[in-house]
Design a protein around this motif. Structure first.
Motif, PDB file in Angstrom:
ATOM      1  N   ARG A  90       0.960  -1.171   0.096  1.00  0.00           N
ATOM      2  CA  ARG A  90       0.088   0.041   0.042  1.00  0.00           C
ATOM      3  C   ARG A  90       0.840   1.235  -0.131  1.00  0.00           C
ATOM      4  O   ARG A  90       2.125   1.291   0.584  1.00  0.00           O
ATOM      5  CB  ARG A  90      -0.774  -0.095   1.219  1.00  0.00           C
ATOM      6  N   VAL A  91       0.483   2.133  -0.667  1.00  0.00           N
ATOM      7  CA  VAL A  91       1.176   3.567  -1.009  1.00  0.00           C
ATOM      8  C   VAL A  91       0.246   4.579  -0.204  1.00  0.00           C
ATOM      9  O   VAL A  91      -0.619   4.631  -0.599  1.00  0.00           O
ATOM     10  CB  VAL A  91       1.876   3.842  -2.192  1.00  0.00           C
ATOM     11  N   LEU A  92       0.715   5.248   0.966  1.00  0.00           N
ATOM     12  CA  LEU A  92       0.007   6.293   1.557  1.00  0.00           C
ATOM     13  C   LEU A  92       0.111   7.441   0.763  1.00  0.00           C
ATOM     14  O   LEU A  92       1.244   7.754   0.178  1.00  0.00           O
ATOM     15  CB  LEU A  92       0.238   6.533   3.019  1.00  0.00           C
ATOM     16  N   GLY A 116       5.561  -7.738  -9.360  1.00  0.00           N
ATOM     17  CA  GLY A 116       4.817  -7.020  -9.821  1.00  0.00           C
ATOM     18  C   GLY A 116       4.304  -5.620  -9.001  1.00  0.00           C
ATOM     19  O   GLY A 116       3.424  -4.969  -9.469  1.00  0.00           O
ATOM     20  N   VAL A 117       5.008  -5.508  -7.962  1.00  0.00           N
ATOM     21  CA  VAL A 117       4.693  -4.230  -7.121  1.00  0.00           C
ATOM     22  C   VAL A 117       5.516  -3.185  -7.829  1.00  0.00           C
ATOM     23  O   VAL A 117       6.561  -3.079  -8.040  1.00  0.00           O
ATOM     24  CB  VAL A 117       5.206  -4.344  -5.804  1.00  0.00           C
ATOM     25  N   GLU A 118       4.671  -2.022  -7.928  1.00  0.00           N
ATOM     26  CA  GLU A 118       5.513  -0.987  -8.519  1.00  0.00           C
ATOM     27  C   GLU A 118       4.872   0.354  -7.766  1.00  0.00           C
ATOM     28  O   GLU A 118       3.690   0.560  -7.518  1.00  0.00           O
ATOM     29  CB  GLU A 118       5.185  -0.774 -10.136  1.00  0.00           C
ATOM     30  N   TYR A 119       5.928   1.413  -7.479  1.00  0.00           N
ATOM     31  CA  TYR A 119       5.098   2.463  -7.081  1.00  0.00           C
ATOM     32  C   TYR A 119       6.280   3.767  -7.495  1.00  0.00           C
ATOM     33  O   TYR A 119       7.581   3.349  -7.561  1.00  0.00           O
ATOM     34  CB  TYR A 119       4.888   2.579  -5.589  1.00  0.00           C
ATOM     35  N   ALA A 120       5.696   5.023  -7.162  1.00  0.00           N
ATOM     36  CA  ALA A 120       6.618   5.955  -7.315  1.00  0.00           C
ATOM     37  C   ALA A 120       6.073   7.170  -6.377  1.00  0.00           C
ATOM     38  O   ALA A 120       4.653   7.387  -6.368  1.00  0.00           O
ATOM     39  CB  ALA A 120       6.941   6.362  -8.725  1.00  0.00           C
ATOM     40  N   TYR A 121       6.852   7.894  -5.728  1.00  0.00           N
ATOM     41  CA  TYR A 121       6.391   8.980  -5.015  1.00  0.00           C
ATOM     42  C   TYR A 121       7.346   9.956  -5.010  1.00  0.00           C
ATOM     43  O   TYR A 121       8.653   9.923  -5.057  1.00  0.00           O
ATOM     44  CB  TYR A 121       5.963   8.594  -3.594  1.00  0.00           C
ATOM     45  N   GLU A 122       6.887  11.182  -4.457  1.00  0.00           N
ATOM     46  CA  GLU A 122       7.922  12.487  -4.319  1.00  0.00           C
ATOM     47  C   GLU A 122       7.536  13.034  -2.823  1.00  0.00           C
ATOM     48  O   GLU A 122       6.834  13.147  -2.281  1.00  0.00           O
ATOM     49  CB  GLU A 122       7.382  13.500  -5.330  1.00  0.00           C
TER      50      GLU A 122
END
Lengths: 438, 427
Positions: free
Chosen positions: A84-86, A140-146
């Motif tokens: 999970r990405v908050l 297959g998990v991918e995310y990006a945040y700044e």
């Protein structure tokens, strides 16, 4: 054989401004781009850290890491964990909206407020890091945040008749810009440095002490947090290993690590793609859970993954994030009254712990002798030490005024931003160290 | 035209002086978890640092992507415009430097098998004390190169190798650790393992210590921790002139036991920071800091030397790849009155916990002693469970009982063990 791989790529820009005795020494920004590729072979990990990463080279780095995994003999398993990405909290005051010249001007203002006739040196440093984090795994998990972290510190050094003392303040924030309202910190550093000129060296011994929220937060971090790290527990290098369910302190004492909290140790998702969650290390006085990565959770159990953190390009490790003592039901005044005769310790100059031996040590910025429940004369160079399994039993009162402070924590050569906090707490029998004599 | 030439050529049109620092490093290593290898590691690092100078204004920036040198140069120029001008007398011109590499051993190769051998040998050493078990360890081998160039035609290059290993052990709740690091392929991993296990095993059943005054023998490690926290920063020119050093204004005064001397020896082959030139291209030289107890001088990089009217001492170092230069030391050597420091009864201080919390200005510290133990007749006798030690680094050095013949490299320092009397410990 390759069982799993992931890539964590962090790129961004860091800014550093240094003003020393009124002179702008540097006001510069630098670019960074680092990645870490981890491959789980038939037994353990192979890891390749690479500067200036390009996704085109992924296959080559995966092959290199797999070859390195061939050195390993430890059978590593990965526990399943939720992804999970908050959302990253929106900037309260975005450092990106201020130019380098504006930041320099604001920092100069903070540094100027630290000056006084007895202050012979003032220095203020601003740091900012904006980063874009990209993650992808063979699951297959991918995310990006700044994210942007920014903050500053200010130092005042005062001197009188050969006695030299210093005051030091710092403020940092995630997606905020504490420099904008930093002048009070310069004043506080100046006042502390000058007041310490008249302080006496603390005399060591066993006594009752009241810790302020900043120092009590460091206490939670050093005395409980490190020993709760799953990798140390797995290595047999923590006195807390095998003690889940045992009472370590009085009912009402709860110590938490929570990377999902939008404080300075915030992570929207951990460094291996796992949801960040609140973990209660000590619950109502009982050892409750450890901090974990997927690997240490599989090896140790008891607790939750989601506590993997890493500097750009470095291997994720089990790390604390925001570590704090939950509020109790006493007041600060009750802590002082119950202390009677002892010491009130303020602020932190850092600490250290040997979790295997269970011994910790940390230093206050300064303190006050307490007589009849009233803070009196100021003391300097005072430290506190103790053993993990014994000291929490000495927590006699917990106030209801928790505050969080920001800092950096080092482990395995990596330094990560952390928040520490607590309300005021009273220790009934603490080992205080100092260089003074009766 | 290579990247360095391209940067200097572009910078020539916009700033009177420019400097480029380019470093690369390749490494291989592995980590133990208990008695098994848990992770094998490699890294490919590169750092590019650019500085530009105009009328006493300095601007710096860095990147680890050399292909982005144009953005890096722009950032350095922006920083230059914001900096306050300071006295500046120019970057160094090229000088004739001795040939040969001071910190390079061709026998250090980046072979994963060599890393595995180091770990195996440490484990075998640790097995000499079967009551202790290994909790963690690591070994690493690296090769790095640096190039420094400036707009006066200076261009130097150097290469170095590095090998290191470390291990931690535990027996009950008694822990021990040991490490070795060198530019050469001359580590003694079996001894590293044996020592870590020894200190863990020896500390079991430590006795409570009565508060009081004791003679102490500081291992080179414990001495390094205290010196690094207090004395080393006090010898940095910038701290001295900014009012952050207790040694300011005291050159020519006796600040230590008159039998102690401290100097930086950058040309010592395989010394920790051995180099013919510093991070700004200034030729290095021996730098006397304390001669027979008397403060002889301080260390300066170019900026602080020019600003405060001191001679540059070739003491610029860079932290990390592409970092801006600051003042540091190459190979700090402490020499003193040699004695059999272990002969008479004392408490041996292997290392201390919390040296970084010392007051860097006054030198006051309050630390916990790691692996404290009584020694008698050169042997470790009764272990001590715990000891808090409060004191002052400057006072400690003002009268010493003696130093050991054997020295050890810790960080950038080469140190003996040091015996001191009359130190206050609390159990």
């Amino acid at each position: 054989m390759q069982r799993y791989y992931d890539v964590r790529h962090v790129a961004g820009e860091s800014t550093h401004i240094d003003i020393d005795n009124g002179v702008v020494e540097s006001a510069s920004s630098s670019l960074f781009d680092r990645a870490v590729v981890r491959v789980l072979g038939s037994s353990g990990w192979g890891v390749v850290s690479v500067d200036n990463y390009s996704g085109e080279d992924l296959d080559r780095f995966v092959a290199e890491a797999l070859a390195l995994a061939g050195l390993t003999g430890e059978a590593v398993e990965l526990a399943e964990a939720p992804h999970r990405v908050l959302p990253v909290p929106p900037p309260s005051d975005d450092p990106r909206s201020y130019g380098l010249d504006e930041k320099t001007r604001l920092l100069a203002g903070v540094e100027a407020t630290a000056r006084a006739p007895e202050v012979r040196n003032t220095r203020a440093v601003y740091t900012e890091r904006r980063e874009t984090v990209r993650f992808a795994s063979s699951d297959g998990v991918e995310y990006a945040y700044e994210l942007a972290r920014s903050g500053f510190n200010v130092l005042a050094v005062a001197e009188r008749n050969g006695v030299v003392q210093m005051g030091y303040e710092r403020r940092h924030a995630v997606n905020g810009f504490p420099l904008r309202s930093g002048a009070a910190c310069g004043e506080k550093a100046r006042q502390t440095a000058i007041a310490l000129l008249d302080a006496r060296a603390a005399t060591g011994g066993r006594m009752r002490v009241v810790l302020d929220p900043e120092l009590a937060g460091v206490f939670a971090h050093e005395a409980v947090g490190h020993a709760s790290e799953g990798d140390l527990v797995r290595e047999g290098n923590s006195v807390l290993a095998g003690r889940v369910g045992e009472r370590i302190g009085a009912p009402g004492l709860t110590i938490v690590d929570d990377p999902s909290l939008p404080e300075f140790g915030f992570d929207p998702v951990d460094a291996e793609g796992v949801a960040t969650v609140r973990t209660e290390l000590v619950k109502d006085g009982v050892i409750n859970a450890f901090l974990h990565t997927r690997e240490t959770l599989a090896a140790v159990g008891t607790g939750l993954a989601g506590h993997a953190r890493a500097m750009p390009g470095e291997v994720p490790l089990v790390r604390m994030s925001n570590t704090f003592v939950e509020n109790g039901d006493a007041t600060y005044e009750e802590c002082l009254a119950e202390c009677g005769t002892g010491m009130l310790l303020i602020g932190s100059r850092g600490g250290q712990v040997d979790p295997g031996r269970g011994m910790f040590q940390f230093n206050a910025e300064y303190g006050f002798l307490v007589e009849d429940g009233e803070p009196g004369a100021m003391v300097r160079d005072v430290s506190l030490s103790g053993d993990i399994l014994g000291t929490l039993h000495e927590v006699a009162l917990i106030a209801n005024d928790r505050r969080m402070h920001q800092g950096y924590c080092g482990k395995g050569g990596q330094s990560v931003p952390v928040g520490d906090g607590a309300p005021h707490i009273l220790l009934s029998n603490a080992v205080v160290g100092g260089s003074g004599h009766d | 035209m290579d990247t360095i030439e391209a940067i200097l050529e572009r910078a020539a049109g916009v700033a009177p002086e420019a400097e480029v620092y380019l470093s690369r490093a390749e490494s291989v290593g592995a980590e133990l978890s208990r008695d098994r290898v848990r992770v094998g590691q490699a890294s490919h690092a590169v750092g590019l640092g650019i500085r530009v100078f105009d009328g006493g204004r300095v601007g710096a920036s860095s990147t680890n992507d050399p292909s982005r040198w144009e953005a890096c140069l722009e950032a350095a120029l922006a920083a230059m415009r914001l900096a306050d001008p300071q006295p500046w007398h120019g970057l160094p011109a090229p000088a004739e430097l001795p040939a040969g590499r001071l910190a390079f051993d061709p026998a250090v190769t980046l072979a994963p098998g060599a890393v595995a051998d180091l770990l195996d040998a440490m484990m075998a050493g640790a097995a000499e004390h079967p009551s202790a078990s290994v909790t963690a360890g690591s070994a690493g081998l690296s090769r790095s190169s640096v190039e420094v160039a400036n707009s006066h035609g200076l261009r130097y290059a150097d290469e170095e190798t590095h090998a290191s290993c470390s291990i931690e052990a535990i027996a009950g709740t008694s822990t021990g650790f040991e490490f070795d690091a060198s530019h050469a392929a001359d580590l003694d991993p079996a001894r590293v393992g044996e020592q870590a296990a020894f200190f863990a095993a020896h500390g079991v059943g430590g006795e409570a210590l009565a508060a009081g005054t004791y003679d102490l023998v500081l291992s080179p490690l414990a001495l390094a921790e205290l010196l690094e926290a207090v004395l080393v920063p006090a010898l940095v020119g910038r701290n001295v002139h900014a009012g952050r050093s207790r040694l300011a204004g005291r050159v020519g005064e006796e600040i230590m036991d008159p039998r102690l001397s401290l100097y930086d020896d950058p040309h010592r082959p395989m010394g920790p920071g051995a180099a013919w030139f510093d991070a700004e291209g200034v030729p290095t030289r021996r730098l006397d800091l304390v001669r027979d107890g008397v403060l002889a001088g301080f260390a300066y990089d170019l900026r602080t030397a020019y600003r405060f009217g001191a001679d540059p001492t070739g003491s610029a170092v860079r932290g990390g790849y592409g970092g801006a230069p600051s003042t540091g030391f190459h190979t700090l050597v402490l020499e003193g009155p040699v004695a059999d420091v272990m002969a008479n009864t004392a408490i041996y201080v292997r290392s201390v916990v919390g040296a970084h919390t010392a007051n860097t200005i006054t030198g006051d510290f309050s630390v916990e002693v790691s692996n404290p133990s009584f020694i008698e007749g050169g042997a470790f006798t009764t272990p001590v469970r715990t000891a808090m030690w409060g004191g002052n680094v400057f006072d400690l050095l003002s009268r010493v009982e003696g130093v050991s013949t054997e020295t050890r490299t810790v960080g950038e320092m080469v140190l003996p063990a040091l015996r001191v009397a009359g130190q206050r410990l609390v159990g």
